[in-house]
Design a protein around this motif. Structure first.
Motif, PDB file in Angstrom:
ATOM      1  N   MET A  13      44.457  44.048  39.421  1.00  0.00           N
ATOM      2  CA  MET A  13      45.337  43.436  38.431  1.00  0.00           C
ATOM      3  C   MET A  13      45.589  41.969  38.745  1.00  0.00           C
ATOM      4  N   VAL A  14      45.687  41.639  40.042  1.00  0.00           N
ATOM      5  CA  VAL A  14      45.926  40.244  40.408  1.00  0.00           C
ATOM      6  C   VAL A  14      44.749  39.362  40.003  1.00  0.00           C
ATOM      7  N   THR A  15      43.555  39.926  40.031  1.00  0.00           N
ATOM      8  CA  THR A  15      42.375  39.175  39.593  1.00  0.00           C
ATOM      9  C   THR A  15      42.488  38.838  38.112  1.00  0.00           C
ATOM     10  N   ILE A  16      42.887  39.811  37.333  1.00  0.00           N
ATOM     11  CA  ILE A  16      43.015  39.618  35.888  1.00  0.00           C
ATOM     12  C   ILE A  16      44.138  38.646  35.564  1.00  0.00           C
ATOM     13  N   GLU A  17      45.245  38.729  36.299  1.00  0.00           N
ATOM     14  CA  GLU A  17      46.350  37.803  36.068  1.00  0.00           C
ATOM     15  C   GLU A  17      45.919  36.361  36.342  1.00  0.00           C
ATOM     16  N   ALA A  18      45.170  36.169  37.415  1.00  0.00           N
ATOM     17  CA  ALA A  18      44.681  34.826  37.734  1.00  0.00           C
ATOM     18  C   ALA A  18      43.720  34.324  36.668  1.00  0.00           C
ATOM     19  N   MET A  19      42.831  35.200  36.212  1.00  0.00           N
ATOM     20  CA  MET A  19      41.884  34.820  35.169  1.00  0.00           C
ATOM     21  C   MET A  19      42.619  34.432  33.891  1.00  0.00           C
ATOM     22  N   ALA A  20      43.631  35.210  33.528  1.00  0.00           N
ATOM     23  CA  ALA A  20      44.387  34.920  32.305  1.00  0.00           C
ATOM     24  C   ALA A  20      45.095  33.574  32.397  1.00  0.00           C
ATOM     25  N   THR A  21      45.459  33.166  33.602  1.00  0.00           N
ATOM     26  CA  THR A  21      46.098  31.871  33.803  1.00  0.00           C
ATOM     27  C   THR A  21      45.106  30.722  33.638  1.00  0.00           C
ATOM     28  N   GLY A  22      43.817  31.045  33.742  1.00  0.00           N
ATOM     29  CA  GLY A  22      42.788  30.017  33.632  1.00  0.00           C
ATOM     30  C   GLY A  22      42.346  29.487  34.977  1.00  0.00           C
ATOM     31  N   LEU A  23      42.547  30.282  36.026  1.00  0.00           N
ATOM     32  CA  LEU A  23      42.185  29.860  37.372  1.00  0.00           C
ATOM     33  C   LEU A  23      40.783  30.342  37.745  1.00  0.00           C
ATOM     34  N   PRO A  24      40.037  29.547  38.503  1.00  0.00           N
ATOM     35  CA  PRO A  24      38.819  30.073  39.114  1.00  0.00           C
ATOM     36  C   PRO A  24      39.229  31.013  40.242  1.00  0.00           C
ATOM     37  N   VAL A  25      38.578  32.157  40.333  1.00  0.00           N
ATOM     38  CA  VAL A  25      38.922  33.171  41.321  1.00  0.00           C
ATOM     39  C   VAL A  25      37.824  33.244  42.372  1.00  0.00           C
ATOM     40  N   VAL A  26      38.225  33.215  43.636  1.00  0.00           N
ATOM     41  CA  VAL A  26      37.316  33.465  44.747  1.00  0.00           C
ATOM     42  C   VAL A  26      37.672  34.848  45.285  1.00  0.00           C
ATOM     43  N   ALA A  27      36.768  35.809  45.126  1.00  0.00           N
ATOM     44  CA  ALA A  27      37.118  37.203  45.386  1.00  0.00           C
ATOM     45  C   ALA A  27      36.075  37.915  46.228  1.00  0.00           C
ATOM     46  N   SER A  28      36.543  38.854  47.038  1.00  0.00           N
ATOM     47  CA  SER A  28      35.637  39.677  47.829  1.00  0.00           C
ATOM     48  C   SER A  28      34.877  40.625  46.909  1.00  0.00           C
ATOM     49  N   ALA A  29      33.591  40.776  47.180  1.00  0.00           N
ATOM     50  CA  ALA A  29      32.708  41.573  46.328  1.00  0.00           C
ATOM     51  C   ALA A  29      32.831  43.046  46.687  1.00  0.00           C
ATOM     52  N   ALA A  30      33.874  43.689  46.164  1.00  0.00           N
ATOM     53  CA  ALA A  30      34.112  45.093  46.490  1.00  0.00           C
ATOM     54  C   ALA A  30      34.898  45.758  45.375  1.00  0.00           C
ATOM     55  N   GLY A  31      34.721  47.069  45.245  1.00  0.00           N
ATOM     56  CA  GLY A  31      35.512  47.863  44.316  1.00  0.00           C
ATOM     57  C   GLY A  31      35.429  47.392  42.883  1.00  0.00           C
ATOM     58  N   GLY A  32      36.565  47.493  42.186  1.00  0.00           N
ATOM     59  CA  GLY A  32      36.601  47.142  40.783  1.00  0.00           C
ATOM     60  C   GLY A  32      36.392  45.676  40.500  1.00  0.00           C
ATOM     61  N   THR A  33      36.568  44.829  41.518  1.00  0.00           N
ATOM     62  CA  THR A  33      36.355  43.393  41.328  1.00  0.00           C
ATOM     63  C   THR A  33      34.937  43.107  40.851  1.00  0.00           C
ATOM     64  N   LEU A  34      33.989  43.908  41.289  1.00  0.00           N
ATOM     65  CA  LEU A  34      32.597  43.724  40.890  1.00  0.00           C
ATOM     66  C   LEU A  34      32.401  43.924  39.392  1.00  0.00           C
ATOM     67  N   SER A  35      33.265  44.725  38.776  1.00  0.00           N
ATOM     68  CA  SER A  35      33.181  44.956  37.334  1.00  0.00           C
ATOM     69  C   SER A  35      33.977  43.937  36.539  1.00  0.00           C
ATOM     70  N   ILE A  36      34.893  43.236  37.197  1.00  0.00           N
ATOM     71  CA  ILE A  36      35.771  42.301  36.498  1.00  0.00           C
ATOM     72  C   ILE A  36      35.271  40.869  36.581  1.00  0.00           C
ATOM     73  N   VAL A  37      34.796  40.459  37.756  1.00  0.00           N
ATOM     74  CA  VAL A  37      34.379  39.078  37.978  1.00  0.00           C
ATOM     75  C   VAL A  37      32.862  38.957  37.865  1.00  0.00           C
TER      76      VAL A  37
END
Length: 390
Positions: free
Chosen positions: A301-325
């Protein structure tokens, strides 16, 4: 079809009583999302009650919002016949048509209640966590087949359900968990105002990275602080913001370890630590780059909140993040635990501000199109109404 126990048709407009069950004493993403979802559905016209543990953070927050709350203890877990009876009594009193369960650990009680006391009840599981090991044995098969619907937040998680359980595919629906995107995308608050609200004073030209989330080993704050130390040597204008509280029922040991590491690395001037907030949008609006360092984030959820703010996200490639980013388009991914790759990704955004803006814009467009809470509620309503009409 046996109609002896069929309930009456839904009220005008298709709104009928909905109960949400979550017997958790924690206060993390699952619990926050449970209360938010109940409140959103109420705002859309649904009669909603929450069934949770007495004096739990869920009960406290739901009461603050004016949501009806029923408290229930379940000490005997899967074989708790008295608790199943009390649950059935709550549902009968509220005239509940559908019981939505948000915590996997409560499914056994819900199924027991339906099987023994409320056979006409429609039972729906809103998935928040990964399944882990395969659950195709007799006990899990019987339990899952008592469900009328299963809401999985990502296609990858839905595929895992089909692979690891015997749930009938027709009962499985992909419904992304949502956020109130306007809070993040259109706040009217400037970055300077957000930083002032958090009492974060930065020198001119500073770049602020941030990780929002409870202090927990799996969230990676210690990893980020250690990686940031090397990055800060190359980019003294880089600062880091950590926002969150210690994980409930775990203690403050990990948070203290993070604070001690900040001190030992001499980063007290560059790392800013703030507590939990019910307005996470302020934290995101203060940032230039959002960091997600979880070892295995089910959804993010924090990934999505950051994206909605318009921020570039630097994220670890694991779990659901792989489907979101989408790597290189809506964010930059790095292997879990790889400090060098993490630093390189952040450095790329610092050195290429035009790229950072482009990625942030693309991330925001994706979040607005896919992860609005209005979309989640509308898709959930479609499932609930179809079940009620069956």
């Amino acid at each position: 079809m046996n109609t002896a126990n069929r309930q009456q048709p839904a009220a005008a407009g298709g709104y009928f009583p909905l109960s949400v069950l979550c017997l958790s004493r924690s206060w993390g993403g699952l619990e926050l999302n449970t209360v938010r979802f109940a409140e959103w559905m109420r705002q859309r016209g649904w009669p909603v009650e929450i069934i949770t543990l007495p004096d739990s953070p869920i009960a406290v927050r739901a009461a603050e919002l004016g949501l009806p709350v029923q408290v229930l203890r379940n000490p005997l877990k899967a074989v708790d016949l008295p608790a199943a009876g009390r649950l059935a009594g709550f549902l009968q009193k509220f005239n509940t048509r559908v019981l939505l369960v948000t915590r996997n650990g409560d499914l056994a009680l819900a199924v027991l209640c339906k099987t023994l006391r409320r056979p006409a009840l429609k039972l729906v599981y809103q998935q928040h966590m990964q399944l882990g090991i395969a659950k195709r044995g007799l006990l899990h098969t019987l339990r899952y087949r008592a469900l009328d619907g299963w809401l999985s937040p990502l296609p990858g998680l839905a595929r895992e359900v089909l692979e690891k359980t015997r749930l009938p595919a027709a009962r499985l629906h992909v419904v992304p968990l949502g956020i109130e995107v306007d809070k993040f995308a259109h706040s009217g608050r400037t970055q300077a105002q957000a930083r002032a609200a958090l009492a974060v004073e930065l020198p001119a030209g500073a770049v602020l990275l941030g990780l929002v989330g409870r202090f927990d080993e799996n969230k990676g704050q210690l990893f980020v602080v250690e990686a940031f130390a090397a990055l800060h040597q190359r980019h003294p204008n880089a600062h880091l913001l950590l926002v969150g509280e210690s994980t409930r029922n775990i203690g403050d040991g990990y948070r203290h370890a993070v604070l001690a590491k900040i001190e030992s690395l001499g980063l007290g001037h560059a790392v800013h630590v703030r507590g939990f907030t019910l307005q996470p949008e302020i934290a995101y609006q203060a940032l230039d780059i959002s960091v997600v360092a979880s070892t295995n984030e089910t959804y993010g959820m924090v990934t999505i909140e950051a994206m909605a703010t318009g921020l570039p996200v630097v994220a670890s490639a694991a779990g659901g993040t792989l489907s979101i980013v989408a790597n290189g388009r809506t964010g930059l991914l790095f292997p879990v635990g790889d400090q060098h790759a993490f630093g390189a990704a952040v450095e790329q955004l610092i050195q290429q501000p035009t790229l950072a803006v482009k990625i942030g814009q693309q991330a925001q467009a994706e979040a607005l199109a896919t992860y609005s809470h209005h979309n989640q509620c509308a898709q959930t309503e479609k499932v609930l109404r179809a079940l009620a009409a069956a």
